[in-house]
Design an enzyme around this catalytic site. Structure first.
Site, short mmCIF file in Angstrom:
data_model
loop_
_atom_site.label_atom_id
_atom_site.label_comp_id
_atom_site.label_asym_id
_atom_site.label_seq_id
_atom_site.Cartn_x
_atom_site.Cartn_y
_atom_site.Cartn_z
N LYS A 41 0.96 -0.91 0.05
CA LYS A 41 -0.01 -0.04 0.00
C LYS A 41 1.04 1.30 0.04
O LYS A 41 0.47 2.21 -0.83
CB LYS A 41 -0.94 0.03 1.29
N GLU A 94 -3.37 7.39 12.82
CA GLU A 94 -2.18 6.70 12.50
C GLU A 94 -1.43 6.12 13.60
O GLU A 94 -1.26 6.95 14.54
CB GLU A 94 -1.22 7.54 11.35
N ARG A 95 -0.53 5.03 13.50
CA ARG A 95 0.45 4.64 14.35
C ARG A 95 1.65 5.71 14.38
O ARG A 95 1.93 6.07 13.03
CB ARG A 95 0.99 3.12 14.22
#
Length: 480
Positions: free
Chosen positions: A161, A187-188
């Site tokens: 991705k 998001e991390r």
């Protein structure tokens, strides 16, 4: 940011329930979406969601509420949450408040605009459907993107991705002379750091802006980070008259943040526990992504489907906005067929004769038919071998395998790892290559000659050692 041009309007905290805060104002009551500041040095930011009565408002905290107590003073900023816009924000990384989080000095000379903006009116929208060329063969031929449209990107971890998004950003900068904006919703921190480093190494950062609302931040922050990124995108579309590629990861987390806020505010949930306002909230975000008379915002959104249930309300509402779906396949990635896009599961509403043309439409249908027949024959090949097929079926297999290899492509962003120079392939070159393969012009050429090339004119009898060819091709030879 506290707006010092507005006379100070002060209130006091009267209730704190997690991220939900009630504030009393004896004077002027702040408007809905106003940003309030409280706590030490005004570090706790609260957005007004409801006016309870003539003196009290209820808001959701955009920052952690540790240390917040009853009776604390609250200052009305006099306006809503704002995002920085201007050429100076390029190559930078921001949080939902517009603070730089890339350890570099804050950008100077920027303009601050409200994140609560209306979608462009119908009178300004372009009524013509245009194809957004990515330079990536399999997308342009089988799942063409719409200029000013929205595409969903489906795929698990490790199937490519980020590499695909990075390549699209590279092609956007080089081919369309546009701007790319990456919006990380929930998001991390690891993903954000890795993406920033990858973009820097790929050389695409100078024409890119990154906005992050991290996974550990309160739902209010994650809910508004998409609006902040869109405000930046609208500046480049409307003021700079440039095309913008907006990448959102992950749109489901926007819905999830809205669901958390709705629950905290005590709203009655709708089906499966989602907020009753989910459709309105998602439309308010998605409708701002549009093609106008001055430019276009084209969006690619990573989509998480809860429990693989495509009837889930979050998935249903998201799909209604998408004009194309790109599905990444782990099986194709394991076979070395990159980009690992599944040509049979991916599709686009643009792939109609009236938009892409009769030739493109007919070719795409023929390619899908050939690949679908090959998929049906794979079980027979695995059990009995290729020799047991009829001559007609063997011809279909030969065409399908050559098409699969031709639809692979070396990326500019992976040159340093693969050692193969990246290719940007025009739509006409991609169609010509597929058409010539379907006419059996390359039936006497080894499959490996079509692997990891750009246009079909690059075909030559290459080194056919096993290690230079896709794993799938080596396996078939071994079985035979």
């Amino acid at each position: 940011m506290i707006n010092n041009t507005v006379p100070s309007n002060r209130g006091v905290v009267v209730s704190v329930r997690g991220s939900v805060v009630d504030i009393r104002f004896d004077g002027r009551l702040p408007a809905i979406t106003s940003l309030l500041h409280t706590g030490k040095d005004g570090q706790i930011a609260i957005e007004v969601l409801t006016q309870l009565d003539v003196h009290r408002v209820r808001g959701i905290a955009l920052t952690p509420t540790q240390g917040l107590a009853l009776g604390m003073a609250v200052i009305d900023s006099g306006g809503p949450l704002k995002a920085p816009v201007g050429k100076e924000i390029l190559s930078r990384m921001f949080d939902v408040f517009g603070n730089a989080i890339d350890r570099l000095p804050a950008p100077t000379g920027v303009e601050w605009r409200t994140v609560h903006r209306a979608p462009p009116p119908l009178s300004r929208r372009s009524t013509q459907s245009e194809i957004f060329e990515t330079g990536i063969k399999v997308i342009d031929v089988l799942a063409p993107l719409e200029r000013g449209g929205k595409a969903g990107l489906f795929g698990g971890a490790g199937v490519g991705k980020t590499v695909l998004l990075t390549e699209m950003i590279h092609n956007m900068v080089g081919h369309h002379e546009g701007v790319s904006i990456f919006c990380g919703i929930g998001e991390r921190c690891r993903e954000g750091e890795e993406l920033y480093r990858d973009m820097k190494e790929a050389g695409v950062l100078p024409n890119m802006v990154m906005v992050f609302g991290q996974m550990n931040e309160p739902p209010g922050s994650r809910f508004r980070v998409g609006h902040a990124a869109l405000t930046m995108a609208e500046y480049f579309r409307d003021d700079e008259h440039r095309d913008v590629l907006l990448l959102i990861d992950n749109i489901f987390r926007f819905i999830q943040a809205g669901s958390e806020i709705s629950g905290l505010m005590g709203q009655m949930p709708s089906r499966l526990g989602y907020q009753p306002t989910m459709g309105t909230e998602l439309s308010g975000l998605e409708e701002r992504i549009a093609n106008t008379d001055t430019g276009a915002i084209t969006s690619i959104q990573a989509v998480y489907v809860p429990a693989d249930d495509f009837t889930d309300p979050a998935a249903v509402h998201t799909f209604s906005h998408l004009s194309a779906s790109i599905v990444l396949s782990r099986k194709r990635a394991s076979e070395g067929l990159y980009p690992a896009i599944d040509p049979l599961q991916s599709g686009s509403k643009m792939a109609t004769p009236g938009i892409v043309g009769e030739r493109h439409y007919a070719l795409a249908q023929q390619i899908r038919g050939t690949l679908a027949q090959y998929a049906d024959l794979k079980d027979i090949i695995a059990m009995l071998g290729l020799e047991q097929l009829s001559a007609a079926d063997r011809a279909i297999v030969a065409r399908a395998r050559r098409l699969e290899r031709f639809l692979t492509q070396p990326f500019f962003t992976t040159e340093q790892f693969s050692g193969i120079k990246g290719r940007l392939v025009s739509l006409n070159d991609s169609l010509d290559g597929c058409e010539r393969i379907l006419r059996d012009e390359f039936k006497d050429v080894p499959e490996s000659a079509l692997y990891m090339i750009g246009a079909i004119d690059e075909v030559q009898v290459q080194d056919t050692r096993p290690e230079t060819r896709p794993i799938a091709e080596q396996e078939v030879e071994h079985e035979a």
